[in-house]
Motif scaffolding. Structure first.
Motif, PDB file in Angstrom:
ATOM      1  N   LEU A  81      10.771   9.721   5.270  1.00 10.18           N
ATOM      2  CA  LEU A  81       9.393   9.321   5.024  1.00 10.18           C
ATOM      3  C   LEU A  81       9.307   7.985   4.305  1.00 10.18           C
ATOM      4  N   ILE A  82       8.353   7.171   4.739  1.00 10.05           N
ATOM      5  CA  ILE A  82       8.081   5.886   4.094  1.00 10.05           C
ATOM      6  C   ILE A  82       6.612   5.856   3.706  1.00 10.05           C
ATOM      7  N   THR A  83       6.336   5.723   2.429  1.00  6.48           N
ATOM      8  CA  THR A  83       4.971   5.489   1.977  1.00  6.48           C
ATOM      9  C   THR A  83       4.971   4.228   1.119  1.00  6.48           C
ATOM     10  N   ALA A  84       3.797   3.647   0.962  1.00  4.45           N
ATOM     11  CA  ALA A  84       3.669   2.433   0.151  1.00  4.45           C
ATOM     12  C   ALA A  84       2.358   2.476  -0.603  1.00  4.45           C
ATOM     13  N   GLU A  85       2.345   1.793  -1.717  1.00  2.38           N
ATOM     14  CA  GLU A  85       1.183   1.812  -2.603  1.00  2.38           C
ATOM     15  C   GLU A  85       0.412   0.514  -2.474  1.00  2.38           C
ATOM     16  N   VAL A  86      -0.903   0.625  -2.356  1.00  2.00           N
ATOM     17  CA  VAL A  86      -1.772  -0.551  -2.292  1.00  2.00           C
ATOM     18  C   VAL A  86      -2.862  -0.390  -3.340  1.00  2.00           C
TER      19      VAL A  86
END
Length: 296
Positions: free
Chosen positions: A15-20
């Protein structure tokens, strides 16, 4: 409706998540431009909820704007600023707008942010917030009264700090969050991957929940020192700080470090959560350098 993020978890994908960070004001253009760059590179994009107690646009509004552009959000919700009535109302509203993924957080202390004079609420910390969401999913409010207009079906996650100095406290909170309904975990910034591996082998070994290691883009040695001083729980080692100090181009070195850390995490846990504050546009480069392909 099952979210794409939930499907990826069920399929045991890395899984790849990113914060914005949402805007400080009414114009979401930069947030949306950055989120578009992450499309097909990450499974979901976190929109923060007053991270570090700094005023920003609401996470629910940010998540809805992402959904309109076909980008799956994870809506961060903290217990710091709202009481249980406000949080329940917001969660119902988020669900009605199509938001499905929630990261339940306690929230950073107000003294860390730009409104230290504001009044904190903290009626619900993260475990009680998870329990509340579980009740709403079952069709009941906090007082066990039926939701007369339909239950929710939110997919909830929680934060975890594998580098915690209190191993017993870490175990206790982690178990409590699982019992309360957490389906996935995003970790705080990780620099000690031996400790992450120990956490995976001793505490998270039988949890059957994906753990996403927090990977932070360090822009310079000064940036690393600032985090060590001002962000609770952050422990960036001297070796990384020296590496950034010696680099001719510290930002480029930070990109390399983040990519190396993703590769380390791939051998230890089920995903990574990327944080590149104010330089989220560099996340695709980090993923390329880490040999992480597009999702489609």
């Amino acid at each position: 409706m099952i979210s794409n993020f939930q499907t990826a978890i069920a399929n045991k994908e890395f899984l790849i998540t990113a914060e914005v960070t949402p805007p400080k004001g009414g114009n979401p253009q930069r947030m949306l431009e950055v989120a578009e760059l992450l499309k097909n590179r990450v499974h979901a994009v976190n929109i923060t909820d007053g991270s570090r107690a700094v005023l920003r646009m609401s996470s629910i509004a940010g998540c809805y704007l992402l959904l309109q552009r076909g980008i799956e959000p994870i809506c961060q919700v903290t217990g710091r600023d709202r009481n249980s009535i406000g949080i329940q109302g917001d969660l119902m509203g988020a669900y009605s707008l199509g938001i499905r993924n929630i990261l339940a957080l306690t929230g950073d202390p107000l003294k860390a942010g730009d409104h230290p004079q504001a009044k904190a609420v903290f009626e619900l910390e993260s475990v009680r917030l998870l329990k509340l969401i579980n009740k709403l999913n079952q069709g009941f409010d906090l007082n066990n009264k039926p939701l007369t207009d339909g239950n929710l079906n939110l997919f909830t996650g929680a934060a975890v700090d594998p580098q915690s100095k209190s191993w017993s406290g870490l175990q206790r909170r982690f178990d409590a969050k699982i019992t309360a309904g957490a389906k996935f975990f995003q970790s705080q910034l990780i620099t000690d991957f031996d400790k992450l591996e120990l956490f995976m082998n001793q505490i998270a070994v039988d949890c059957d929940r994906p753990i996403l290691a927090g990977i932070f883009l360090l822009k310079s040695a000064k940036n690393a020192l600032f985090l060590n001083k001002n962000v609770p729980g952050v422990q960036i080692p001297e070796s990384i700080i020296k590496r950034l100090e010696k680099a001719e181009k510290p930002l480029e070195e930070g990109i390399k470090i983040a990519a190396e850390q993703i590769q380390l995490a791939k051998n230890i846990c089920q995903g990574v959560h990327l944080m590149a504050i104010k330089r989220e546009d560099l996340i695709p480069r980090i993923l390329d350098l880490a040999n992480i392909d597009n999702l489609t």
